[in-house]
Design a protein around this motif. Structure first.
Motif, short mmCIF file in Angstrom:
data_model
loop_
_atom_site.label_atom_id
_atom_site.label_comp_id
_atom_site.label_asym_id
_atom_site.label_seq_id
_atom_site.Cartn_x
_atom_site.Cartn_y
_atom_site.Cartn_z
N ARG A 486 0.83 -1.17 0.04
CA ARG A 486 -0.12 0.12 0.00
C ARG A 486 1.03 1.41 0.19
O ARG A 486 1.68 1.42 0.91
N HIS A 511 5.95 3.16 1.28
CA HIS A 511 4.88 2.33 1.11
C HIS A 511 5.06 1.39 2.40
O HIS A 511 5.88 1.41 3.00
N ASP A 532 -10.14 0.65 -0.29
CA ASP A 532 -9.18 1.12 -0.87
C ASP A 532 -8.23 2.20 -0.22
O ASP A 532 -7.47 2.92 -0.92
N ARG A 533 -8.63 2.57 0.83
CA ARG A 533 -7.96 3.63 1.66
C ARG A 533 -7.89 3.35 2.96
O ARG A 533 -9.01 2.96 3.92
N LEU A 608 -2.91 5.57 3.75
CA LEU A 608 -2.34 4.46 2.89
C LEU A 608 -3.46 4.29 1.66
O LEU A 608 -4.66 4.26 1.99
N GLU A 611 -4.48 -1.58 -2.15
CA GLU A 611 -3.61 -2.60 -2.27
C GLU A 611 -3.05 -2.86 -3.73
O GLU A 611 -3.94 -2.88 -4.68
#
Length: 618
Positions: A486, A511, A532-533, A608, A611
């Motif tokens: 991430r 990352h 996704d966050r 982040l 993935e």
């Protein structure tokens, strides 16, 4: 062993009979058997003796304090709406409920009984307390009362009364004012060891937990004291002096004492002891005997095993494991003490549910109304687990809950339950167990979407099972090596911090690595993350470390349960991991002479992104 009994004959006379095992040849069960005359006696201790025992020795103090502390340590979790939970916990904190229950349990275990007085500002405590009439903030305070201040009154013998078998009133004596009667409905009464029959209660209370364990405590303390005393007797010097009694009879005590002092002084100076070797006395033909010296030492072998036996006896008497009572690890090959710990925690849980919960039931009704101004019927609580979970165990539990929620969501919102109900239940669970710190505050900040249509993806759905014999269904994807990461979405904040700490060659693509599998794995079996966050709040454990060969990689260690359970999930899907554990981190710099002891770790927020799946690049 036989026991004598008396039976009534038809003619009105009695005859003594006995039952049990007897052996006339071996004298077992007869009056010549030494065990025949053994009997148990009840040696009651008064309040002052119990207090002196508690204050004078750490062992009885531990027997009293440890279960009381463990029963109140993790306390309870309210099951209600978030704002209601906040109000209930605030009222508990204002009244000090957890601390007061712990103190009442401690006093009850020591003295045999204690009580919590619920004070609502009433002018007449002799009147019954009506929880249904309690208004908001009506419960003013709680007071712990021990048998030193509170005395039970007459036992209620009316079987129709709700107080049957219990004191019909209590008398409060503070010493500065006149005695005051208190109605039992105003008290949360705790018993140390409940007496089976109220008719045998000596003073209206139960028994102290020290009563049955006192012999084991005395034996253990006595053994420890004797072992300590033996240390002073571990070495004894023995000197044989010829004609000692004659010399004492002739008044030569001072000469003997001076002689011995001189010998010991010489021994202490140069390690040599000078003794008379015997021979003829000056001016006399009489031969005197020589002095003899020997040293006797006490042996301590076997004392540790003996002390262990007494420790086990105290542990059995108190129902507290040796590892918890004496603070020592479990003994024996491959022994972990996990079984003993589970049995002990089960005992504490039973005490919470069967003793504490009934005792404070009226208090809870008053507390709910005092906190909320009403009594919603759906509010209840459960006792939190006593065993402390590790970070790994918490991550695994979070993963199980997440997978279960994902499976339920995949069945469709309307088939089993509304999707918003499932979402709120999951949120309550992760907030209560601390899996996602700050989630409740985040929901208050960003709002809650009651309509699932407003959400792009309310909850990830479970994969649809393939149709058997479907000619269009592709076979499993070809396994490949897997690297999952991430990327940091706010790298500027971290880079600014790193430059301020003296880093000069900062990694450009900050990352977090989640998976690094050299073993080929089916990517589609790995699946994807919920979101996704991922926002990692500021603060929390942060630490700078050197990782990799020769500490080449300088990294920032962080904590994030979602990253941990995703690593475990990917490994369970067949991915390999070259290290024994997974610790989320961000590589800051490769190489360089940096004094990490002078570096203050970055403590700001970390954001982040989604993935990213790639093949491993060596």
């Amino acid at each position: 062993m036989s026991k004598p009994h008396y039976r009534l004959r038809a003619d009105g006379t009695t005859v003594m009979v006995s039952d049990g095992y007897r052996n006339l040849v071996a004298n077992l069960g007869t009056d010549r058997d030494k065990a025949y005359h053994g009997a148990y006696a009840l040696n009651l201790l008064d309040v002052q003796s119990l207090l002196a025992t508690y204050r004078g020795s750490w062992l009885p103090q531990a027997l009293v304090d440890i279960p009381a502390l463990d029963a109140a340590r993790n306390w309870r979790a309210w099951q209600a709406k978030p704002d209601q939970i906040t109000a209930l916990e605030a009222t508990e904190k204002r009244l000090g409920v957890r601390e007061k229950v712990r103190d009442a349990l401690r006093a009850a275990r020591l003295y045999g009984g204690a009580a919590l007085l619920m004070w609502d500002g009433s002018g007449d405590p002799e009147l019954p307390l009506n929880p249904a009439a309690m208004r908001k903030d009506g419960l003013k305070r709680l007071v712990v009362l021990s048998p030193l201040q509170l005395s039970p009154g007459e036992i209620e013998r009316d079987i129709a009364s709700e107080w049957f078998g219990k004191p019909s009133y209590y008398t409060l004596s503070t010493g500065s004012t006149a005695s005051q009667k208190i109605h039992p409905s105003r008290l949360c009464v705790f018993d140390g060891v409940p007496v089976p029959d109220s008719a045998t209660m000596s003073d209206g209370w139960g028994d102290s937990v020290l009563l049955a364990a006192m012999d084991a405590i005395r034996h253990a303390d006595g053994t420890a004291a004797n072992v300590a005393s033996l240390i002073f007797e571990s070495k004894i010097d023995v000197i044989h002096i010829p004609m000692l009694m004659e010399m004492l009879a002739s008044g030569q005590e001072s000469a003997i004492a001076e002689r011995l002092a001189l010998g010991m002084r010489a021994k202490g100076t140069n390690g040599a002891l000078i003794l008379d070797g015997g021979g003829e006395s000056p001016g006399s033909a009489k031969v005197r005997g020589k002095e003899e010296y020997e040293q006797k030492s006490a042996t301590f072998s076997g004392l540790d095993a003996l002390w262990d036996r007494f420790m086990l006896a105290v542990s059995g008497a108190s129902r507290i494991p040796v590892s918890r009572l004496f603070g020592r690890s479990a003994a024996g090959m491959n022994a972990t003490g996990d079984g003993d710990e589970r049995v002990y925690y089960d005992h504490i849980q039973a005490m919470q549910e069967l003793e504490i919960q009934p005792a404070i039931s009226v208090l809870d009704e008053c507390l709910i109304r005092s906190a909320l101004g009403a009594r919603p019927t759906e509010i209840f609580y459960s006792w939190r687990p006593l065993r402390q979970e590790t970070a790994k165990e918490r991550a695994e539990v979070f993963k199980v809950v997440s997978d279960a929620a994902r499976t339920l969501a995949g069945t469709g919102a309307g088939e089993l339950m509304p999707i918003e109900a499932l979402s709120k239940a999951v949120v309550n669970r992760v907030v209560e167990d601390g899996s996602l710190p700050g989630l409740e505050a985040a929901i208050e900040e960003f709002g809650w979407l009651d309509d699932p249509d407003e959400m792009d993806d309310p909850l990830p759905t479970a994969p649809v099972p393939p149709v058997e014999n479907d000619p269009l269904r592709a076979e499993d994807a070809a396994p490949r090596t897997l690297y999952v990461r991430r990327d940091v979405l706010n790298p500027g904040d971290i880079m600014a911090w790193a430059k301020g700490q003296g880093f000069t060659d900062i990694v450009p693509d900050l990352h977090v690595t989640i998976a690094y599998s050299r073993t080929p794995v089916d990517w589609f079996k790995v699946g994807q993350s919920w979101s996704d966050r991922l926002d990692i709040a500021a603060g929390g454990p942060r630490q700078m470390e050197r990782l990799g060969p020769e500490g080449r990689y300088i990294v920032l260690l962080i904590t994030a349960n979602e990253l941990v359970w995703r690593n475990h999930e990917i490994r369970e899907a067949g991915a390999s991991w070259d290290w024994p554990d997974y610790q989320p981190h961000i590589s800051i710099q490769i190489g360089g002479d940096i004094d990490l002891g002078a570096v203050v770790p970055y403590r700001g927020k970390i954001v982040l992104g989604p993935e990213i799946f790639e093949e491993v690049r060596e």
